[in-house]
Structures are given as C-alpha cells and as structure tokens.
Design an enzyme around this catalytic site. Structure first.
Site, PDB file in Angstrom:
ATOM      1  N   GLY A   4       0.861  -1.567  -0.102  1.00  0.00           N
ATOM      2  CA  GLY A   4       0.412   0.001   0.155  1.00  0.00           C
ATOM      3  C   GLY A   4       0.785   0.803   0.293  1.00  0.00           C
TER       4      GLY A   4
ATOM      5  N   TYR B 255       8.217  11.005  -4.934  1.00  0.00           N
ATOM      6  CA  TYR B 255       8.002   8.880  -4.955  1.00  0.00           C
ATOM      7  C   TYR B 255       8.974   8.645  -4.582  1.00  0.00           C
ATOM      8  CZ  TYR B 255       6.872   4.582  -5.787  1.00  0.00           C
ATOM      9  OH  TYR B 255       6.794   3.387  -6.231  1.00  0.00           O
TER      10      TYR B 255
ATOM     11  N   LYS C 276      -5.820   1.905 -12.370  1.00  0.00           N
ATOM     12  CA  LYS C 276      -4.761   2.684 -12.288  1.00  0.00           C
ATOM     13  C   LYS C 276      -4.307   3.975 -13.356  1.00  0.00           C
ATOM     14  CE  LYS C 276      -0.155   1.213 -11.147  1.00  0.00           C
ATOM     15  NZ  LYS C 276       0.965   0.605 -11.328  1.00  0.00           N
TER      16      LYS C 276
END
Length: 310
Positions: free
Chosen positions: A76, A140, A178
C-alpha cells in the site's frame, strides 16, 4: 493470518492471488477503496477480511493485536510518479511504512515491502542496491529511497525478516484501475480494442525499460517469505527491452493494427527514465534462481487475460 496492504491494488491483489494458488485464504486485505473500481481486483479471490487503510493504521499505532500474523506484505502506497504533494507522499509512503515496520519488529513478524526502481533516478547504468547509485528524480522516488535508508539502519539488529523489493516496470493483470499510470501494454490493448491506432512516443525503439511480469513479482515475494531472506533487492528481469518490443508483442497477439508515433511531450523531458535494467546479482545470490518472462512471453499471457471475455 497474512496481511496484504494495498491488497486491492495492482501488485497487492496479485500477491493475494499467488497466496490463494497455494491454498492460503486466511488473508486480511487492507486498502483504500475510495476508488471503488478496485474491487474488481478481488472479485475472483478468496480473503478472510477487509479493513480500510486509515482504520488499520489507527489500530497499528495503538498496538492492537490481529491474532497470529504470519507475514505482512506491504504494497500500500501512493505510486504516482507525477504526484508532487510531498507531505501526502511522505505520510503515505514513509511514515505509514515506519509504523508498520516497528509493529512487525516488536512481534517478530516477517515484513515484506514495496520499494521502487524510482530510487535510482535518471541513471542509465549500474542499477545496484547501494547508496552511491541512488538519486531519485521525484518525491515518490525520494519517499521510497528514504524508507530503504531507514531499513538499512535497522537490518543489522533485526530479529525478524525485513525485505524490500525495488520493482522495475511491472505490468500484467489487475492494473486497470491505475488509469494513466497503467502499463504501456494495457494502454495499447485498450486503444486497439477501441478501434484506435495504438500510440507510442517517437523514438520508442530507443527507450528501454526492465519490464517485469506481475506474476513473477508475486512469485518472488512468496519465495522470499518462505525462505526468510532479508535485505533490499532489485526486482526486474535483468533485461532491458524497448517499448517497441511491447507494442510488437501486443500487435502480434491481436494480429492487426499499426503503431502511430506521437511527439515526445515537453513536460516529461528531463523527468523520464530512458533506460532501466535491474542488476540481479543480489537477488540471485540470495537464492532466487527462477527465470523471468520476456516481454514477448509476458505480454502474450497478459493479452490473453485482458481479452479473455472477447
């Protein structure tokens, strides 16, 4: 019980499937189903329970027990490389992971988590799991890199398994939710089925990535859990192949269509990995010796899955 965070997502749901294939169904899936479309990833799978991510994190931070946990597969995260809200990214990918890691360490629960090849940034060689090769290009990648660094400090003293996998370009079943972040193979298939010309950026025969089939990714996760190996490992095929090769395999399956080449967008210049290729030295040294699917093999299998109801 086994806990899979992000279990309704792409890689998480494939880990659930791999566990089911071994006869394991005592699985707690943790996810955020605000995007309700993700439920389709679980429809054909068998799990024991589901919990919202926020509720789960509250219970983890309070030290509550979930019965006997055999392992936590922590998939996750916010995986969007185009998300620039740094606080959101660090809360989701760094703080949340630290809380889970310490929960597992205190109880000696195996902790297997998703890192990313984004930790390497824009380099074009030497994708090696070592600090001198790591320079992420986006927040990220930085969130994943920082957690890997945190794990490195803890690994020497850890009494239970901790293993991180630096996923390269993963593609395959259960990624439809996605959207723009789904794989090139997914988008090419959708375009063909919509009667459109499948599109690639100009120069796509020169853009090469380490495309790894999600079934292989799930297999590696389960092998490491079963063998108790700790560390941070690249998870790709060790072979860079071109976007053109993905398109060729897609067209070969459909037996129709031709590629339309579109200009490379300015907004991606300087932020686009032109080449990735996992160095598998450490993965192989750890004992994982199975072969990985080539693009031709993996894309063909994926196309059959995507078009199974056609």
């Amino acid at each position: 019980m086994i806990i899979v965070t992000g279990g309704a997502g792409f890689i998480g749901s494939n880990i659930v499937k791999a566990l089911n294939d071994k006869g394991i169904t005592d699985i707690l899936v943790v996810d955020n189903l605000k995007d309700g479309t993700k439920f389709v990833n679980l429809v054909d799978l068998n799990i024991a329970d589901y919990m919202d991510k926020e509720d789960f994190l509250i219970q983890i931070m309070a030290g509550e027990e979930f019965g006997e946990i055999e392992a936590i597969f922590h998939e996750g995260a916010c995986s969007s490389t185009t998300e620039w809200d740094g606080k959101y990214m660090m809360d989701n990918n760094y703080q949340y992971s630290k809380e889970l890691l310490h929960y597992c360490l205190e109880r000696e629960i195996p902790f297997l988590y998703a890192s990313s090849a984004a930790t390497y940034g824009g380099r074009t060689s030497d994708f090696i799991e070592s600090r001198e090769y790591e320079q992420p290009l986006n927040v990220y990648g930085y969130s994943k890199f920082l957690f890997d660094e945190y794990v490195r400090q803890i690994l020497p003293e850890a009494n239970s398994q901790i293993v991180g996998f630096r996923y390269f370009n993963v593609y395959g079943p259960r990624e439809g939710h996605k959207g723009s972040m789904a794989s090139v193979a997914f988008h090419l298939n959708t375009q063909l089925n919509n009667g459109e010309s499948p599109k690639l950026f100009e120069g796509s025969d020169g853009f090469k990535r380490d495309f790894v089939y999600v079934g292989d990714v799930a297999d590696v996760n389960l092998w490491f859990w079963e063998n108790g190996v700790s560390g941070i490992f690249n998870l790709g095929t060790g072979r860079a192949e071109s976007f053109q090769a993905v398109a060729d395999a897609t067209l070969a399956y459909h037996k129709k269509g031709s590629i339309e080449y579109i200009p490379f967008p300015d907004k991606l210049k300087g932020r686009y990995q032109a080449f990735t290729q996992a160095d598998l030295t450490n993965l192989r040294k750890a004992g994982y010796d199975k072969p990985f699917k080539t693009v031709a093999e993996g894309v063909t299998e994926y196309m059959a899955w995507l078009n199974r109801d056609a």
